[in-house]
Design a protein around this motif. Sequence first.
Motif, short mmCIF file in Angstrom:
data_model
loop_
_atom_site.label_atom_id
_atom_site.label_comp_id
_atom_site.label_asym_id
_atom_site.label_seq_id
_atom_site.Cartn_x
_atom_site.Cartn_y
_atom_site.Cartn_z
N ASN A 382 3.99 3.28 -6.34
CA ASN A 382 3.69 2.56 -5.11
C ASN A 382 2.35 1.84 -5.08
N HIS A 384 -0.47 -0.36 -7.26
CA HIS A 384 -0.82 -1.09 -8.48
C HIS A 384 -2.20 -0.66 -8.97
N VAL A 416 2.79 2.16 1.41
CA VAL A 416 3.63 1.27 0.61
C VAL A 416 5.04 1.82 0.48
N SER A 417 5.16 3.13 0.31
CA SER A 417 6.48 3.73 0.10
C SER A 417 7.43 3.47 1.26
N ALA A 422 7.21 -4.56 0.57
CA ALA A 422 6.11 -4.43 -0.39
C ALA A 422 6.57 -4.83 -1.79
N SER A 424 5.91 -3.49 -4.77
CA SER A 424 5.36 -2.29 -5.39
C SER A 424 5.57 -2.30 -6.89
N GLY A 441 8.68 -0.22 -1.31
CA GLY A 441 8.12 0.90 -2.03
C GLY A 441 9.19 1.92 -2.36
#
Length: 459
Positions: A382, A384, A416-417, A422, A424, A441
Amino acid sequence: MDWAACDLPLHGEDAHFGHAEAGFVGVADGVGGYRDDGIDAGAFACELMANALEEVEVAAKSSKLRRRLRPEDVLERAYEKAFVNGTPGASTAVVMSLDGTTLRWAYIGDSGFAVLRDGKIVHRSVYLKNKIKLNTSKSKHKAIKMTRAMSTLEPIQETLREIKKRTPEVGIAEFVVRVLLTTGTEYVPEDGDASHRHLAANPPDDARPCAPLRMDWAACELPLHGEDAHFGHAEAGFVGVADGVGGYRDDGVDASAFSRELMASALEEVEQADTARRLRPKDILRRAYETTAINGTPGASTAVILALDGAKLRFAYIGDSAFVVLRGGRIVHRSVQQQHYFNCPYQLSGHHRDNIEMAKAGGVPVEDGDVVVVGTDGLFDNVHDGQLQRAVQMGTELGFSPKNMADIIAVIAYAVSRDERARSPFSVAYWKEYGEEGYGGKEDDITVIVAYIVSKDSS
């Protein structure tokens, strides 16, 4: 770079800047649609370019900083300031710099550039469709949603209270959004034989004398299914995480059983070990695995174990639980995930084809001030690398403790998840594997350990 500009206003919503000595130029175009809502549509573009010029001017005073300054850094920081100031509107933008014989650039939207040689265009920027632009309204909306989500996460409440008390001017939602806006992700190589990746040049082990070091660590667990586990032993300088393979859940098996016993057994091995004898993470992982398998514990797990041995960080890992070492806010070492195929990591179990000999083991040099981040795939699927770097940079500047840092990194992964739009690392990997553009995510258990490498003499 000798430069000049011409601005022919219609609504006065364009802006630009230039700095001959540093070799930087940029333009921005305020989105006129905001004008219909009674908003100054030139405000965002003007502040964006003013902030960019300020960043360049500060860096121009230091030859070292000027050499490191990139257009994407300038654009990112200029945007962050506009966001923090709550400047209304939105803007497209392009920033360019001359770096030796290379023209570096960063742009968003339909503000563009062309390079001509002998009167012919040899390079031209590509129009970014879908009206891509920088703005504050969507970011603020996302920040509000994140704040509400974070308020329900009991494991991080103490950190939120502590940060608010110590640095009341820092909004946690703002912190998270600024990290998520970070660009310049670094991807690990696909060479499965690489035990870890060097992302920056490092001196030899004996390059300079090193004071005795210790590891100050803390962890954050944000459970979804409760199948992650971890351990740590400050005196021995050991930490580890494990991720129970969720596929067993579908068969009615407790998918957390193997990871939990693996980490409990690892901690027991560390506690019982002869302190006069050097412990190696792979030995600990092997013994913990043997104990777990002999006991007939069901399920399977990925794992990573780290140990501080003098000025070296020793490691052993299998699967996609991973770690990074950051120095000065930049990743200098990163483990490489082990997968049979997309989303199917190597794993330890009592009856699986993978075995302990497939675990990667080795060591990397560390220094006083390094930050080590260890996590299950709930983190690395999730967040970077560039975002992780930004979080550590900002957290270090704000004086975060290891617990503060672990909590905030975990909550970024959590945000993010649960974001369906997103981009991801997991969605990028999905795109590469299947050739289909994916977003969102990956909802999962999230476990993060942050370890500060510090001098034993420090308080």
